[in-house]
Design a protein around this motif. Structure first.
Motif, PDB file in Angstrom:
ATOM      1  N   ASP A   1      11.330  -2.186   9.707  1.00  0.00           N
ATOM      2  CA  ASP A   1      10.096  -1.922   8.626  1.00  0.00           C
ATOM      3  C   ASP A   1       8.868  -2.784   9.324  1.00  0.00           C
ATOM      4  O   ASP A   1       9.026  -4.008   9.323  1.00  0.00           O
ATOM      5  N   ILE A   2       7.769  -1.871   9.209  1.00  0.00           N
ATOM      6  CA  ILE A   2       6.498  -2.707   9.685  1.00  0.00           C
ATOM      7  C   ILE A   2       5.827  -3.185   8.314  1.00  0.00           C
ATOM      8  O   ILE A   2       5.745  -2.419   7.419  1.00  0.00           O
ATOM      9  N   VAL A   3       5.589  -4.191   8.434  1.00  0.00           N
ATOM     10  CA  VAL A   3       4.933  -5.190   7.067  1.00  0.00           C
ATOM     11  C   VAL A   3       3.226  -5.060   7.186  1.00  0.00           C
ATOM     12  O   VAL A   3       2.519  -4.760   6.389  1.00  0.00           O
ATOM     13  N   SER A   4       2.825  -5.030   8.500  1.00  0.00           N
ATOM     14  CA  SER A   4       1.272  -4.974   8.693  1.00  0.00           C
ATOM     15  C   SER A   4       0.762  -4.023   8.581  1.00  0.00           C
ATOM     16  O   SER A   4       1.062  -2.801   9.060  1.00  0.00           O
ATOM     17  N   PRO A   5      -0.731  -3.870   7.811  1.00  0.00           N
ATOM     18  CA  PRO A   5      -1.264  -2.699   7.632  1.00  0.00           C
ATOM     19  C   PRO A   5      -1.751  -2.325   9.014  1.00  0.00           C
ATOM     20  O   PRO A   5      -2.234  -3.302   9.848  1.00  0.00           O
ATOM     21  N   ARG A   6      -1.967  -1.030   9.472  1.00  0.00           N
ATOM     22  CA  ARG A   6      -2.213  -0.725  10.887  1.00  0.00           C
ATOM     23  C   ARG A   6      -3.491   0.323  10.700  1.00  0.00           C
ATOM     24  O   ARG A   6      -3.652   0.921  11.670  1.00  0.00           O
ATOM     25  N   ASP A   7      -4.151   0.676   9.326  1.00  0.00           N
ATOM     26  CA  ASP A   7      -4.957   1.593   9.436  1.00  0.00           C
ATOM     27  C   ASP A   7      -6.439   1.105  10.319  1.00  0.00           C
ATOM     28  O   ASP A   7      -6.438  -0.181  10.674  1.00  0.00           O
ATOM     29  N   ALA A   8      -7.441   1.836  10.413  1.00  0.00           N
ATOM     30  CA  ALA A   8      -8.461   1.646  11.374  1.00  0.00           C
ATOM     31  C   ALA A   8      -9.184   0.087  11.000  1.00  0.00           C
ATOM     32  O   ALA A   8      -9.906  -0.368  11.857  1.00  0.00           O
ATOM     33  N   GLU A   9      -9.264  -0.280   9.817  1.00  0.00           N
ATOM     34  CA  GLU A   9     -10.018  -1.121   9.429  1.00  0.00           C
ATOM     35  C   GLU A   9      -9.211  -2.560   9.202  1.00  0.00           C
ATOM     36  O   GLU A   9      -9.761  -3.531   9.413  1.00  0.00           O
TER      37      GLU A   9
ATOM     38  N   VAL B   1       1.713  -8.172  14.345  1.00  0.00           N
ATOM     39  CA  VAL B   1       2.480  -7.241  13.883  1.00  0.00           C
ATOM     40  C   VAL B   1       3.755  -8.025  13.394  1.00  0.00           C
ATOM     41  O   VAL B   1       4.464  -8.617  13.881  1.00  0.00           O
ATOM     42  N   SER B   2       3.719  -7.686  11.830  1.00  0.00           N
ATOM     43  CA  SER B   2       4.888  -8.530  11.286  1.00  0.00           C
ATOM     44  C   SER B   2       6.018  -7.444  10.950  1.00  0.00           C
ATOM     45  O   SER B   2       5.333  -6.242  10.494  1.00  0.00           O
TER      46      SER B   2
ATOM     47  N   ASP C   1       0.877  -1.166   0.190  1.00  0.00           N
ATOM     48  CA  ASP C   1       0.078   0.002  -0.039  1.00  0.00           C
ATOM     49  C   ASP C   1       0.881   1.243   0.160  1.00  0.00           C
ATOM     50  O   ASP C   1       2.024   0.904  -0.206  1.00  0.00           O
ATOM     51  N   GLU C   2       0.487   2.292   0.208  1.00  0.00           N
ATOM     52  CA  GLU C   2       1.054   3.564  -0.024  1.00  0.00           C
ATOM     53  C   GLU C   2       2.015   3.792   1.391  1.00  0.00           C
ATOM     54  O   GLU C   2       2.941   4.704   1.112  1.00  0.00           O
ATOM     55  N   HIS C   3       1.799   3.039   2.165  1.00  0.00           N
ATOM     56  CA  HIS C   3       2.936   3.122   3.331  1.00  0.00           C
ATOM     57  C   HIS C   3       3.638   1.962   3.417  1.00  0.00           C
ATOM     58  O   HIS C   3       4.499   1.839   4.320  1.00  0.00           O
ATOM     59  N   GLY C   4       3.683   1.220   2.292  1.00  0.00           N
ATOM     60  CA  GLY C   4       4.937   0.080   2.050  1.00  0.00           C
ATOM     61  C   GLY C   4       4.352  -1.323   2.889  1.00  0.00           C
ATOM     62  O   GLY C   4       5.024  -1.926   3.353  1.00  0.00           O
ATOM     63  N   ARG C   5       2.900  -1.205   3.271  1.00  0.00           N
ATOM     64  CA  ARG C   5       2.518  -2.255   4.107  1.00  0.00           C
ATOM     65  C   ARG C   5       1.886  -3.213   2.992  1.00  0.00           C
ATOM     66  O   ARG C   5       1.358  -3.068   1.978  1.00  0.00           O
ATOM     67  N   ARG C   6       2.180  -4.500   3.401  1.00  0.00           N
ATOM     68  CA  ARG C   6       1.510  -5.530   2.463  1.00  0.00           C
ATOM     69  C   ARG C   6       0.246  -5.917   2.996  1.00  0.00           C
ATOM     70  O   ARG C   6      -0.573  -5.978   3.799  1.00  0.00           O
ATOM     71  N   HIS C   7      -0.835  -5.969   1.579  1.00  0.00           N
ATOM     72  CA  HIS C   7      -2.012  -6.244   1.995  1.00  0.00           C
ATOM     73  C   HIS C   7      -2.754  -6.615   0.420  1.00  0.00           C
ATOM     74  O   HIS C   7      -1.941  -6.222  -0.651  1.00  0.00           O
TER      75      HIS C   7
END
Ligand SMILES: Cc1ncc(COP(=O)(O)O)c(C=O)c1O
Length: 389
Positions: free
Chosen positions: A321-329, A335-336, A139-145
């Motif tokens: 570097d954080i891999v997990s998405p952390r937004d509200a949904e 936490v990867s 995603d735009e923050h570099g998180r995997r989804h």
């Protein structure tokens, strides 16, 4: 007034969570330690079983209470819940129970735990269905989804018969938007199946508002039960359309009338239960689940978010570097994260050996999954001893 313990009285409480005496345990997305209440229930079972199974015990009554509690947890009816020995069994019930036509499509992702892949591959091999796997991206923050739109796009093909997803992906920790996907599926007559083991007990799962048709979850992760005792949900309207994959003496309406061979399948989800229960395991699960329910999924989830955020702040500070998405949904209990410079395997083994800290390695990433009872001090300790960059 209820005498149920509060969340704050259980945080860092080594009597209620004996693992705290031995480990800083951050692998609840793997196999969770069993809290005192679950272990006590199984000890009670063992003592009773020594004296004589079913003689003066309340086991079956208690299991029916578990069925009611599990139903309440997900806004289902008790008649829609079956006991299974693990997540895979429930997924297999669905895969084997549907009347597939050649060319039917099943849509999932390419980052699922194999419990949600091999059952469909088996149908691909035997019944000619087509398994469609949607890829993860950054995603735009570099998180995997896996973006929800990509899943819906893949499911638009009129041949799609079923969408099957983990509520939370085991490696990235992404939580899928079940509400959007479920509404889409229901509006097009597509079945919707969920592997719920990485969310049940800590994140809301409402089978009605999310339009879930089937879900399966063993209890050995966030529900704090033992391995080999789980729950399976089948929406009432689908029970009679879903053929039981395994049949034994218990799937039928008059099971206790042993010699009278009346092969009439039960009208409720009990038709998916083929024989004797794992009573010990289910009683352990019942006790742990009741503890979590007394605290409330919302409060447990809120606590997990606080711990996860603290962990992430610390990890950033150390250059991970954080891999997990952390937004509200999309956030979850997982936490990867990744080191930019160090190999991961030695980090995991050093934490275990020298610091009694347990995290996991999954798909080349480090994965921490604390539960609500872990303390802030434990999180800080993990950060302190992780190698810096
Ligand atoms: C998403 C997911 N599904 C299923 C499982 C385990 O499956 P089972 O309960 O069949 O052992 C895991 C365990 O890691 C998992 O992460």
């Amino acid at each position: 007034m209820s005498d149920a313990p509060s969340i704050s009285s259980l945080i860092g409480n080594a009597d209620a969570f004996p693992v705290l005496k031995h480990w800083h345990f951050f692998n609840h997305a793997g196999v969770a330690p069993i809290p005192r209440t679950g272990a006590d229930a199984m000890r009670k079972f063992a003592a009773e079983a020594e004296r004589g199974a079913y003689l003066g015990t309340a086991w079956y009554r208690d299991l029916e209470k578990l069925r009611v509690s599990a139903a309440r947890l997900v806004n289902a009816h008790r008649d829609e819940i079956a006991f299974v020995k693990n997540t895979s069994e429930g997924m297999s019930i669905v895969a084997n129970g549907i009347d597939w036509q050649f060319g039917d499509r099943v849509v999932t992702t390419s980052v699922e735990y194999p419990a949600n892949i091999y059952p469909w591959m088996e149908q691909q091999r035997n019944r000619g269905i087509k398994l469609v796997m949607v890829d993860e991206e950054l995603d735009e923050h570099g998180r995997r989804h896996v973006p929800v739109d990509k899943i819906l796009d893949a499911a638009k093909d009129p041949k799609t018969k079923l969408v099957s997803l983990s509520h939370v992906e085991y490696a990235s920790g992404q939580r899928h938007d079940l509400t959007t996907i479920g509404a889409f599926c229901r509006s097009r007559g597509i079945l919707f199946c969920v592997d719920a083991i990485q969310s049940l007990g800590i994140l809301p799962l409402d089978v009605k508002t999310m339009n879930v048709d089937y879900f399966s979850a063993d209890g050995h992760k966030w529900l704090l039960g033992p391995e080999g005792a789980g729950v399976f949900y089948c929406r009432r309207e689908l029970i009679e359309r879903t053929r039981p994959a395994m049949v034994g003496w218990m799937n039928v309406v008059d099971a206790q009338n042993y010699g009278n061979y009346n092969y009439t399948l039960r009208p409720d989800a009990g038709r998916f239960e083929c024989g004797s229960y794992n009573v010990a395991g289910l009683l352990g699960l019942k006790a742990s689940l009741e503890m979590l329910q007394s605290l409330g999924t919302e409060a447990v989830g809120a606590r997990l978010k606080v711990l996860g955020n603290r962990l992430i702040t610390g990890l950033f500070g150390k250059g991970y570097d954080i891999v997990s998405p952390r937004d509200a949904e999309q956030w979850s209990g997982i936490v990867s994260f990744k080191s930019r410079t160090q190999p991961h395997e030695p980090i995991v083994s050093k934490l275990r050996r020298e610091h009694k800290i347990e995290i996991a390695l999954r798909e080349g990433r480090l994965r921490a999954s604390p539960h609500f009872y872990n303390t802030e001090a434990e999180i800080d300790r993990l950060i302190e001893v992780l190698p810096g960059h």
